[in-house]
Motif scaffolding. Sequence first.
Motif, mmCIF file in Angstrom:
data_model
loop_
_atom_site.group_PDB
_atom_site.id
_atom_site.type_symbol
_atom_site.label_atom_id
_atom_site.label_comp_id
_atom_site.label_asym_id
_atom_site.label_seq_id
_atom_site.Cartn_x
_atom_site.Cartn_y
_atom_site.Cartn_z
ATOM 1 N N GLU A 157 49.196 59.174 -48.023
ATOM 2 C CA GLU A 157 47.796 58.451 -46.519
ATOM 3 C C GLU A 157 46.928 59.683 -46.780
ATOM 4 O O GLU A 157 46.308 59.664 -45.208
ATOM 5 N N VAL A 158 46.465 60.117 -47.539
ATOM 6 C CA VAL A 158 45.569 61.650 -47.578
ATOM 7 C C VAL A 158 44.304 60.755 -47.046
ATOM 8 O O VAL A 158 43.502 60.975 -46.082
ATOM 9 N N ILE A 159 43.283 59.290 -47.431
ATOM 10 C CA ILE A 159 42.094 58.904 -47.162
ATOM 11 C C ILE A 159 42.604 58.834 -45.513
ATOM 12 O O ILE A 159 41.500 58.964 -44.401
ATOM 13 N N GLU A 160 43.948 58.256 -44.731
ATOM 14 C CA GLU A 160 44.454 58.054 -43.950
ATOM 15 C C GLU A 160 44.008 59.105 -42.827
ATOM 16 O O GLU A 160 43.340 58.838 -41.340
ATOM 17 N N ASN A 161 44.152 60.813 -43.033
ATOM 18 C CA ASN A 161 44.446 61.795 -42.635
ATOM 19 C C ASN A 161 43.340 62.371 -42.790
ATOM 20 O O ASN A 161 42.927 63.494 -42.604
ATOM 21 N N THR A 162 42.254 61.801 -43.216
ATOM 22 C CA THR A 162 41.191 62.780 -44.150
ATOM 23 C C THR A 162 41.478 64.179 -44.699
ATOM 24 O O THR A 162 40.914 65.282 -44.161
ATOM 25 N N GLU A 163 42.647 64.032 -45.782
ATOM 26 C CA GLU A 163 42.798 65.567 -46.201
ATOM 27 C C GLU A 163 42.193 65.313 -48.074
ATOM 28 O O GLU A 163 41.749 64.508 -48.359
ATOM 29 N N PRO A 164 42.203 66.378 -48.629
ATOM 30 C CA PRO A 164 41.579 66.566 -49.747
ATOM 31 C C PRO A 164 42.412 65.863 -50.595
ATOM 32 O O PRO A 164 43.987 65.327 -50.253
ATOM 33 N N LEU A 165 41.897 65.195 -50.972
ATOM 34 C CA LEU A 165 42.262 64.011 -52.306
ATOM 35 C C LEU A 165 42.119 63.827 -53.786
ATOM 36 O O LEU A 165 40.686 64.802 -54.053
ATOM 37 N N SER A 166 42.545 63.407 -54.205
ATOM 38 C CA SER A 166 42.909 63.550 -55.889
ATOM 39 C C SER A 166 42.949 61.949 -56.207
ATOM 40 O O SER A 166 43.472 61.924 -56.207
ATOM 41 N N LEU A 167 41.345 61.655 -57.154
ATOM 42 C CA LEU A 167 41.277 60.779 -58.505
ATOM 43 C C LEU A 167 41.514 61.093 -59.087
ATOM 44 O O LEU A 167 40.839 61.819 -59.735
ATOM 45 N N LEU A 168 42.277 59.789 -60.589
ATOM 46 C CA LEU A 168 42.214 59.987 -61.379
ATOM 47 C C LEU A 168 41.618 58.864 -62.042
ATOM 48 O O LEU A 168 41.409 58.094 -61.502
ATOM 49 N N LEU A 169 40.244 59.360 -62.562
ATOM 50 C CA LEU A 169 39.126 58.994 -63.733
ATOM 51 C C LEU A 169 39.456 58.580 -65.007
ATOM 52 O O LEU A 169 39.828 59.421 -64.962
ATOM 53 N N LEU A 170 39.648 57.166 -65.454
ATOM 54 C CA LEU A 170 39.830 57.083 -66.528
ATOM 55 C C LEU A 170 38.906 56.777 -67.670
ATOM 56 O O LEU A 170 38.527 54.998 -66.752
ATOM 57 N N GLY A 171 38.348 56.684 -68.007
ATOM 58 C CA GLY A 171 37.465 55.707 -69.223
ATOM 59 C C GLY A 171 38.404 54.517 -70.618
ATOM 60 O O GLY A 171 39.155 55.488 -71.716
ATOM 61 N N THR A 191 42.875 50.050 -51.438
ATOM 62 C CA THR A 191 42.475 49.269 -51.497
ATOM 63 C C THR A 191 40.630 48.866 -50.554
ATOM 64 O O THR A 191 40.380 50.033 -50.880
ATOM 65 N N PHE A 192 40.481 47.633 -50.478
ATOM 66 C CA PHE A 192 38.926 47.882 -49.262
ATOM 67 C C PHE A 192 39.057 48.792 -48.623
ATOM 68 O O PHE A 192 38.158 49.533 -48.163
ATOM 69 N N SER A 193 40.156 48.509 -47.577
ATOM 70 C CA SER A 193 39.571 49.650 -46.725
ATOM 71 C C SER A 193 40.244 51.169 -46.986
ATOM 72 O O SER A 193 38.692 51.838 -46.666
ATOM 73 N N GLN A 194 40.456 50.801 -47.491
ATOM 74 C CA GLN A 194 40.592 52.587 -48.617
ATOM 75 C C GLN A 194 39.270 53.034 -48.593
ATOM 76 O O GLN A 194 38.825 54.009 -48.759
ATOM 77 N N MET A 195 38.911 52.045 -49.732
ATOM 78 C CA MET A 195 37.007 52.230 -50.011
ATOM 79 C C MET A 195 35.957 52.926 -48.809
ATOM 80 O O MET A 195 35.201 53.405 -49.300
ATOM 81 N N SER A 196 36.281 51.495 -48.120
ATOM 82 C CA SER A 196 35.127 51.758 -46.605
ATOM 83 C C SER A 196 35.124 53.346 -45.977
ATOM 84 O O SER A 196 34.778 53.768 -45.781
#
Length: 307
Positions: free
Chosen positions: A51-65, A244-249
């Motif tokens: 719920e880091v996006i909803e709470n605007t906390e530091p976020l980690s994304l794993l990006l894969l090619g 989700t679409f909402s999380q991306m927004s």
Amino acid sequence: MSLVKKIIIVFLVLLTVVVASGTAYGIKVYFQVENVAHSIHRPIEGRQEAEVIENTEPLSLLLLGIANDARRQTDYRANTIMIATLNPVTKKTTLTSIPRDAYVEIVGQGYEDKINHAHSFGGAKMMIETVEQYLNVPIHHYFSLNMDGMADLVDAIGGITVENDFAFTAEDIYFEEGILDLDGWEALQYTRMRKEDPEGDYGRQRRQREVTEILANELVSLSSVMRIQDLLTIIGENGETDLTFSQMSQLFAQYQAALGTVESYQMAGSDFTGDGFRGEYGISYQEVSPEEQQATSQRLKSELTLD
């Protein structure tokens, strides 16, 4: 910046622009973006929703090619592995590249192997869990793009021009030294070659960054209707994420400031060849020292305010 990160940014920028436009076309494209977001949504079963996006906390994304394309059906290894951390307080994003050949324990397999094999063994779930264990940090969300996506994006902008440092051959294509105009398939092979590169995998990563920057600059300048629709189609056919679409927004709205400052890091390792006891006989691996592993882990924890 990584290709995957740029695609995420372009995707979110498109979303914001078309919604803000208030035009009939903008509304139409908004729904196209929403449809693409739904088509690439792949939640991971058994993982607790962050719920880091909803709470605007530091976020980690794993990006894969992902190493798969229509011409060369491969085993879906993750040949680009990056952790993006977005900190809305410090207003900074960091990109940490993990060597694809790093010799690590593969979670769920019970043995050590190249870290990029985790994706071919168990998809995004095993890849995330392996990275989390290896660096002792949480991965909140992921985004992946297969190799068809990169080639298609290059073709969608009419090709790219690169400056090649030395001549080499890859997939029966001869790349001369100097200025080269490349289509999508050629650009893909330009970024994949490593055996003839004196810097090995690090040289390949340098060419990947070169192509990424060129491609990204073109993508963010796209304005024609056809190209926007092409971009959305390419992402929809080649991307995958648990966002989700909402999380991306929310991500773009709440973390936009963090994207203004981007720092990049590369985990460094040394080559070793498997002897049948440690690694498969004759196969090349990357040994990342415990000190480098720990330093990377501590930096990521600091960026995520986990200290």
